[in-house]
Design a protein around this motif. Sequence first.
Motif, mmCIF file in Angstrom:
data_model
loop_
_atom_site.group_PDB
_atom_site.id
_atom_site.type_symbol
_atom_site.label_atom_id
_atom_site.label_comp_id
_atom_site.label_asym_id
_atom_site.label_seq_id
_atom_site.Cartn_x
_atom_site.Cartn_y
_atom_site.Cartn_z
ATOM 1 N N VAL A 80 22.580 -10.640 26.595
ATOM 2 C CA VAL A 80 21.894 -11.653 27.401
ATOM 3 C C VAL A 80 22.922 -12.686 27.838
ATOM 4 O O VAL A 80 23.664 -13.222 27.010
ATOM 5 C CB VAL A 80 20.782 -12.336 26.591
ATOM 6 C CG1 VAL A 80 20.203 -13.519 27.354
ATOM 7 C CG2 VAL A 80 19.692 -11.337 26.241
ATOM 8 N N SER A 81 22.984 -12.952 29.142
ATOM 9 C CA SER A 81 23.939 -13.935 29.650
ATOM 10 C C SER A 81 23.280 -14.793 30.707
ATOM 11 O O SER A 81 22.171 -14.520 31.173
ATOM 12 C CB SER A 81 25.173 -13.236 30.244
ATOM 13 O OG SER A 81 24.873 -12.687 31.510
ATOM 14 N N ALA A 87 17.852 -17.010 34.252
ATOM 15 C CA ALA A 87 18.561 -18.278 34.051
ATOM 16 C C ALA A 87 18.534 -19.180 35.281
ATOM 17 O O ALA A 87 18.998 -20.324 35.211
ATOM 18 C CB ALA A 87 20.007 -17.995 33.653
ATOM 19 N N THR A 88 18.001 -18.700 36.404
ATOM 20 C CA THR A 88 17.928 -19.509 37.623
ATOM 21 C C THR A 88 16.648 -20.334 37.616
ATOM 22 O O THR A 88 15.553 -19.775 37.606
ATOM 23 C CB THR A 88 17.953 -18.625 38.881
ATOM 24 O OG1 THR A 88 19.131 -17.815 38.868
ATOM 25 C CG2 THR A 88 17.926 -19.468 40.139
ATOM 26 N N ASN A 221 27.325 -15.686 24.884
ATOM 27 C CA ASN A 221 27.232 -15.638 26.343
ATOM 28 C C ASN A 221 26.555 -16.863 26.942
ATOM 29 O O ASN A 221 26.655 -17.102 28.150
ATOM 30 C CB ASN A 221 26.459 -14.391 26.791
ATOM 31 C CG ASN A 221 27.305 -13.138 26.761
ATOM 32 O OD1 ASN A 221 28.407 -13.107 27.303
ATOM 33 N ND2 ASN A 221 26.792 -12.099 26.113
ATOM 34 N N THR A 222 25.850 -17.633 26.116
ATOM 35 C CA THR A 222 25.052 -18.729 26.663
ATOM 36 C C THR A 222 25.297 -20.085 25.992
ATOM 37 O O THR A 222 24.926 -21.111 26.555
ATOM 38 C CB THR A 222 23.549 -18.405 26.548
ATOM 39 O OG1 THR A 222 23.227 -18.188 25.169
ATOM 40 C CG2 THR A 222 23.186 -17.161 27.348
ATOM 41 N N GLY A 276 26.624 -13.611 18.147
ATOM 42 C CA GLY A 276 26.291 -12.340 18.776
ATOM 43 C C GLY A 276 26.381 -12.469 20.283
ATOM 44 O O GLY A 276 26.884 -13.486 20.809
ATOM 45 N N VAL A 277 25.877 -11.468 20.999
ATOM 46 C CA VAL A 277 25.951 -11.489 22.465
ATOM 47 C C VAL A 277 24.565 -11.336 23.098
ATOM 48 O O VAL A 277 24.453 -11.201 24.317
ATOM 49 C CB VAL A 277 26.887 -10.382 22.992
ATOM 50 C CG1 VAL A 277 28.320 -10.647 22.558
ATOM 51 C CG2 VAL A 277 26.434 -8.996 22.533
ATOM 52 N N SER A 278 23.511 -11.350 22.294
ATOM 53 C CA SER A 278 22.163 -11.171 22.828
ATOM 54 C C SER A 278 21.239 -12.241 22.261
ATOM 55 O O SER A 278 21.624 -13.018 21.382
ATOM 56 C CB SER A 278 21.631 -9.778 22.494
ATOM 57 O OG SER A 278 20.447 -9.510 23.216
#
Length: 323
Positions: A80-81, A87-88, A221-222, A276-278
């Motif tokens: 998830v990024s 995210a918009t 990622n966030t 993590g990345v998600s």
Amino acid sequence: MTHPAGERSAQRGAALLTAMIIVTLIATMSATMVWQQWRAVQIEAVERARTQSAWLLSGGLDFARFFLREDRTARNGGPVSLKGAWATPLQEAKLSSFLAVDKSNVDDAPEVFLAGSITDAQARYNLRNLVDADGKIVAAEVSALGKLFDSIGVAPDLAATVATGMRDATARPGSPGLPENAPLMPQNVAQLAWFGLPAASLRLMQPFVVLLPRATPVNLNTAPREVLAAAIDGLTVGGAERLVEARTSRGAALANLQEAKSLLPGVTTLDARRVGVSSNFFFVQTRIRLEDRVLEEQSLVETRGLEIVPLQRRRISSRDPAG
């Protein structure tokens, strides 16, 4: 038999006074009935506006569910990024014009505007991480929270206060060492005041910490630089800023921890329990403006496969300051 002129005048005055009293009573009763009717209409109008706003807010949550579900389908459960469509933010848009059956006839439609946004809850530091499954405080997480507090202007020693409060709030009744006045488990950051934290510190903490139903890793990622620096041992805020810049310039999200590690020279290990990345938890912020009334709702949702489950919903009603 004739009455003296004075007596006849007194009788006429009494009759006039009686008539005036009767007219006054009738006018008062009429005014009361009109006011009660007007009040009933006002109450009905407010209740109708509240119900309409509530339905529209539910529609806004469904709209967010659609974006999250579509994003998860497109990623096939991948990272998830902030490059995802979710995210918009949705800028304030007028609903009445495109919700009407006849778009050329919307003169009588109410002025309804919708705005909203979705943010990643796992971009923040989860205070649930401070206590392990056995109810013990995790020293490494207390150190990480203290590091975060130091970078955002909060006294680092408050990290131990928060950890103690979380331990006591999650402990079972009758546990050894549990104080008699153990606090309840907070549901949001504002309720950390139950642990004795000052209001100024809570305001500074609000954008960076979260209370989720279970321990979760920080999404690389966030997350902002302050949270990244706290979650990764040996990483400075400057190094975290370089990671944020690198992930922004990439064409794709960080796919795994190995990719993230390649962007972090000097960092030897990344603990999958901490980063993590998600993500599976998101905040959905919805704002409805109906005439002069504004209704906002923040929902915490969890993604379970393609199912999006609301966990918390909190509404705020106010008057439009521009109205």
